[in-house]
Design an enzyme around this catalytic site. Structure first.
Site, mmCIF file in Angstrom:
data_model
loop_
_atom_site.group_PDB
_atom_site.id
_atom_site.type_symbol
_atom_site.label_atom_id
_atom_site.label_comp_id
_atom_site.label_asym_id
_atom_site.label_seq_id
_atom_site.Cartn_x
_atom_site.Cartn_y
_atom_site.Cartn_z
ATOM 1 N N ILE A 216 3.236 6.667 -6.611
ATOM 2 C CA ILE A 216 2.794 7.940 -7.196
ATOM 3 C C ILE A 216 3.517 9.129 -6.553
ATOM 4 C CG2 ILE A 216 0.780 8.254 -5.659
ATOM 5 C CD1 ILE A 216 0.681 8.971 -9.394
ATOM 6 N N SER B 224 4.541 7.726 6.761
ATOM 7 C CA SER B 224 4.160 6.571 5.965
ATOM 8 C C SER B 224 4.425 5.318 6.782
ATOM 9 C CB SER B 224 4.974 6.548 4.668
ATOM 10 O OG SER B 224 4.442 5.629 3.744
ATOM 11 N N ARG B 225 3.581 4.322 6.605
ATOM 12 C CA ARG B 225 3.798 3.074 7.339
ATOM 13 C C ARG B 225 5.065 2.380 6.845
ATOM 14 N NH1 ARG B 225 -1.310 -0.496 6.922
ATOM 15 N NH2 ARG B 225 -1.269 0.454 4.856
ATOM 16 N N LYS C 249 -6.414 11.701 -5.986
ATOM 17 C CA LYS C 249 -7.688 11.180 -6.481
ATOM 18 C C LYS C 249 -7.754 9.679 -6.228
ATOM 19 C CE LYS C 249 -7.584 8.740 -9.679
ATOM 20 N NZ LYS C 249 -6.971 7.528 -10.369
ATOM 21 N N ASP D 290 -10.731 3.234 -10.903
ATOM 22 C CA ASP D 290 -9.579 4.040 -10.460
ATOM 23 C C ASP D 290 -8.949 4.757 -11.653
ATOM 24 O OD1 ASP D 290 -7.602 4.750 -8.201
ATOM 25 O OD2 ASP D 290 -6.349 4.046 -9.840
#
Lengths: 308, 308
Positions: free
Chosen positions: B14, B36-37, B90, B168
């Site tokens: 996303i 970020s991992r 979201k 979701d």
């Protein structure tokens, strides 16, 4: 000020055991009517529906709604539209959104809405809160284990979707915990055990934390026979606090600090009279929000069928 | 006003598809770091954790949190404590209570918290809202049916407890419905279908009403192959309104009223810049509250196992 003319809707066990004696003992109230599909209160006018009651008895100032939560919104909406103050038994509704809607309606009409949490008025709760505010809390454990066959025999609504199952007593624990802890909690994990023949859980295991990462756990179980537990245990820098018997008894490091007879419902009706006189509402949704969060975040596990 | 120095946390699909282009196209922002991992954003400083990023890059003004909801609270809390404004993808969190906690923290620090609902910024949503405000609504039907294998391939978090499953995408529908209908809704019944090997539902059927007893139904299904549906249909005194394609296309009585290219994320980032400049927050929990209510009130039904 003349007494508040109050009416009861949904005449069942909790009304006979708690509401009627509490109202009778409080001079701020005059009980003038009741509405119930099956139950009757002696000595006053009784009706089959809230609509019939409100039409026949315009002198009613306030209603106390004690039917199962699945039916509470419609009655509360009718009462508020008719200009009556509303006392909601716990839990205040079957969903968070319907209670938010009632709150907005009460506000728009200048009426008092009371989402009552009787366990918050247990005798040792305020002292537990004061103790916890005086020290550093290191962990909290909630153990709420009772025998559903003894406490809720053949109450079908409690097992139906929206009846909350073991969260019906568990929400009492949550109403205390959210009141006595200094910071807001939120759930990080939960497991809900559903009997394979029921729509509501018989047991739940929940992990919470707060912004300071305080570990809080809760075990709710309706399969407890023998000793019944309604305990909140906190390990603190000032020792171990045990708030036992549903908030009635407080011990710190094994020393009994408070053990006085409970008067939860008398205190609830005192609070309701106070907010009606002050022209305000008292609606804290935190306990129900935690229940909804537990259902949303929790894992479901299936266990053996439950028969009353 | 100089641009808002923004950082992204949780670099996945996303972010690449929506956040990076929206930020790049908006002169109110300068993207200066990412954490970020696994993912990396080319051309800026990248870090493995938000803590490392905030320590190394003190110039960050705001963070956009795009990791799965189960991990969002900790990152948001860290960012707010460090004095950064926060944009939440979201759903804004895994529980209602954690978002309420973040809201209180943002308020206490005078920072902006944005619980973003991208579907509310779909091109035809405002026109649908205006149309519904101009007539009497008689019923509303939400049909949100998509192929999870196509849209969420191998996204394990979405199936984990707290990942919300079919809610979701369904919460996008709820974010539109709660925005365009004139009165607050609440759920009266729901059925959630869980694959026997998953902790989140693959389908849900929900009945709502509002204070005027408007009937509203929603069907969410992740097993839809072929034609994909993201439609909200309202029967009104002025005819049938169809808000289709997730809010992109509006028809009334079969006549197309609006069909313009979507720019949801550009609009979200415009809104975030607006609230940061105004020193306020925008946190509407109604869509997530309905999801929690559906889990709490809903019946559970078990369906065949789902394998990606």
């Amino acid at each position: 000020m003349s007494p508040i003319n109050i009416a009861i809707v949904g005449v069942g066990k909790i009304v006979r055991d708690q509401h009627l004696p509490a109202i009778a003992a409080n001079s701020d109230y005059k009980l003038i009517a009741a509405a119930s599909r099956h139950g009757v209160v002696d000595g006053i006018d009784n009706f089959k529906s809230i609509e019939a009651m409100l039409e026949a008895v315009p002198a009613i100032d306030a209603v106390s709604l004690c039917m199962p939560p699945q039916y509470r919104y419609a009655a509360a909406h009718t009462a508020l539209q008719a200009g009556k103050h509303v006392f909601l038994e716990k839990p205040p509704g079957a969903t968070l959104s319907e209670v938010a809607d009632l709150q907005a309606l009460a506000d728009s009409k200048g009426l008092s809405l009371f989402a009552s949490w009787h366990s918050r008025y247990a005798p040792a709760v305020e002292e537990a809160k004061a103790f916890l505010a005086s020290t550093k809390i290191n962990s909290v454990q909630v153990i709420w284990k009772e025998d559903v066959r003894h406490w809720h025999p053949n109450q079908e609504w409690i097992w139906a979707a929206g009846g909350l199952g073991v969260f019906d007593p568990g929400i009492n624990a949550l109403s205390i915990v959210t009141h006595i802890l200094p910071k807001q909690l939120f759930i990080t994990a939960a497991t809900l055990e559903f009997p394979e023949n029921r729509d509501a859980p018989i047991a739940a295991s929940i992990t919470f934390r707060d912004a300071d990462a305080l570990p809080v756990s809760a075990e709710f179980d309706w399969r407890q026979t023998g000793h019944q537990s309604w305990d909140i245990i906190a390990e603190t820098d000032a020792g171990r606090m045990v708030l036992a018997e549903g908030g009635a008894k407080l011990s710190i490091n094994g020393e009994l600090r408070k053990d006085t007879p409970e008067r939860e419902y008398p205190a609830l009706y005192e609070r309701f009279a106070e907010i009606v006189k002050a022209g305000k509402s008292d609606v804290d949704l935190a306990p129900l929000r935690h229940v909804a969060d537990a259902f949303m975040l929790g894992k479901r596990k299936f266990v053996e069928a439950f028969h009353d």
